[in-house]
Enzyme design. Structure first.
Site, short mmCIF file in Angstrom:
data_model
loop_
_atom_site.label_atom_id
_atom_site.label_comp_id
_atom_site.label_asym_id
_atom_site.label_seq_id
_atom_site.Cartn_x
_atom_site.Cartn_y
_atom_site.Cartn_z
NE ARG A 45 -8.11 -6.42 5.24
CZ ARG A 45 -8.17 -6.97 6.42
NH1 ARG A 45 -8.97 -8.04 6.51
NH2 ARG A 45 -7.41 -7.06 7.55
N GLY A 46 -5.30 -8.60 4.42
CA GLY A 46 -5.07 -9.39 5.80
C GLY A 46 -3.87 -10.30 5.24
CB ALA A 47 -0.20 -11.11 6.61
NE ARG A 82 -2.14 -4.16 0.35
CZ ARG A 82 -2.76 -4.06 1.61
NH1 ARG A 82 -3.59 -4.79 2.05
NH2 ARG A 82 -2.51 -3.04 2.46
CD GLN A 184 -7.99 -1.67 6.82
OE1 GLN A 184 -8.34 -0.85 7.34
NE2 GLN A 184 -6.90 -1.93 6.17
CG ASP A 225 0.53 -6.86 7.27
OD1 ASP A 225 -0.01 -6.58 8.13
OD2 ASP A 225 0.21 -7.22 6.15
CG ASN A 235 -0.34 -5.08 12.35
OD1 ASN A 235 -0.51 -6.04 11.56
ND2 ASN A 235 -1.22 -4.64 13.32
CE LYS A 236 -3.73 -1.62 7.49
NZ LYS A 236 -3.14 -1.14 6.19
O1 MRU Z 1 -4.08 -3.49 4.92
P1 MRU Z 1 -4.42 -4.71 5.44
O2 MRU Z 1 -6.10 -4.55 5.83
O3 MRU Z 1 -4.16 -5.66 4.57
O4 MRU Z 1 -3.91 -4.60 6.90
C1 MRU Z 1 -4.00 -5.92 7.52
C2 MRU Z 1 -3.22 -5.87 8.89
O5 MRU Z 1 -2.37 -4.91 9.12
C3 MRU Z 1 -3.41 -7.04 9.85
O6 MRU Z 1 -3.22 -6.80 11.14
C4 MRU Z 1 -2.15 -8.08 9.41
O7 MRU Z 1 -2.34 -8.38 8.02
C5 MRU Z 1 -2.59 -9.19 9.97
S1 MRU Z 1 -4.01 -10.13 9.63
C6 MRU Z 1 -3.93 -11.66 10.40
#
Ligand code: MRU
Length: 338
Positions: A45-47, A82, A184, A225, A235-236
């Site tokens: 996970r993470g963009a 996603r 996370q 994201d 973002n999250k």
């Molecule tokens: O649901 P996730 O864990 O994929 O969400 C991740 C985030 O919100 C991060 O802040 C975002 O992807 C930036 S990652 C460098």
């Protein structure tokens, strides 16, 4: 420093992030559908890491499929795994261009996936270089979710300036939000900061505003994201509330991301599709009921922080306060890229 995804002896390995911090377990991903599944179930996970995973997913498809139609079907499976992270579609659009011209898709897409991974690591290092000047000796920094090494090729976006600051011998402390419901923050950010020897303190998400005051937080830094043309960011879930309290307390709020997260087709945050995750993530905690069966559950995975609450944007091309300058600059770069 570990990587969340890598090619080792011809095998695509991902570090299963659902097993952290208890177990450091790498799993082999052999097909595009396995990759789409690993993405959906948050093993990766993470963009930016999702973009890299999608690229390797297409490589796995091309390794077994000669038919371009089948490869494209796998690409659509990966694209919809996603919906909020722009990096997945940015990478798939780049790969589509290679695919159309390629005589040997498996070879060319592997080359492209490795390049995307290498470039992302370089972008993260550049973000660190431009962001490090924000971190001063004695600072207390707040972050949210995980925008570190685990969320990118390596080094992270929001966490990269912190790794750079540590390297420069700057002393600082990081306040990490748990980040319900997937944790996370407590499971991943606290883990990678601790492994890197960076002082960090865990707080519950609801302790955020109070901690800003009692611990005298100097700045907030988060990832993104998707970034819209007007500077709004997705973002999250919880990032928006964090930005609101930071503004109320006059604490600068920064976001860090590579150009692949910028979406030239999104005019504002209103155009960003927000992923709604399964209600079971909230309905149960460690398999035990967390609420009444007749209670409805709303589980958005992201929210939108409006441009007005963002003090600056840290990118691989530099630090921007003026969103118009940043988006004009980015548009040129994003066009170059695609
Ligand atoms: O649901 P996730 O864990 O994929 O969400 C991740 C985030 O919100 C991060 O802040 C975002 O992807 C930036 S990652 C460098």
């Amino acid at each position: 420093m570990i990587r969340p995804i890598d090619l080792v002896k011809g095998k695509v390995l991902i570090l299963d992030q659902t097993a952290l911090p208890g177990k450091k377990k790498y799993i082999t991903i052999s097909t595009a559908s396995e990759m789409a599944d690993a993405i959906k179930t948050m093993k990766i996970r993470g963009a930016p890491a999702l973009g890299i995973a999608a690229a390797f997913g297409v490589y796995l498809s091309a390794r077994t499929n000669r038919d371009l139609g089948n490869i494209r079907a796998d690409m659509e499976r990966l694209r919809s795994s996603r919906p909020t992270a722009k990096n997945i579609s940015a990478v798939l659009n780049m790969i589509e261009k290679k695919l159309t011209k390629s005589k040997d898709p498996a070879k060319d897409i592997l080359k492209e996936a490795l390049k995307i991974q290498k470039d992302d690591i370089g972008k993260c290092l550049a973000i660190g270089k431009y962001g490090v000047r924000l971190i001063k000796n004695g600072f207390k920094v707040m972050t949210y979710c995980n925008a570190g090494t685990l969320a990118t090729g390596q080094y992270g976006t929001a966490l990269s300036p912190l790794y750079a600051a540590k390297k420069e011998g700057i002393e600082f402390e990081v306040f990490v939000h748990e980040t319900r419901p997937y944790m996370q923050g407590s499971r991943l950010t606290a883990w990678e900061l601790s492994e890197a020897g960076i002082k960090n303190t865990l707080i519950t998400d609801n302790a955020s505003a109070y901690t800003q005051i009692v611990k005298q937080i100097d700045l907030v830094i988060v990832g993104a994201d998707r970034v819209a043309k007007n500077g709004d960011i997705a973002n999250k879930i919880g990032t928006y509330g964090l930005a609101v309290t930071a503004r109320y307390h006059k604490i600068p709020f920064y976001t860090a991301f590579p150009a692949t997260t910028f979406d030239p087709e999104c005019n504002s945050g209103n155009d960003i599709k927000i992923e709604i995750r399964p209600e079971e993530e909230i309905r149960f905690i460690k398999g035990e009921k967390n609420t009444h069966d007749r209670t409805a559950v709303f589980n958005p995975s992201f929210d939108v922080t409006p441009r007005a609450l963002i003090s600056g944007y840290i990118t691989e091309y530099g630090f921007f306060r003026d969103v118009r300058k940043m988006t004009a600059f980015f548009r040129g770069k994003v066009d170059d890229r695609s």
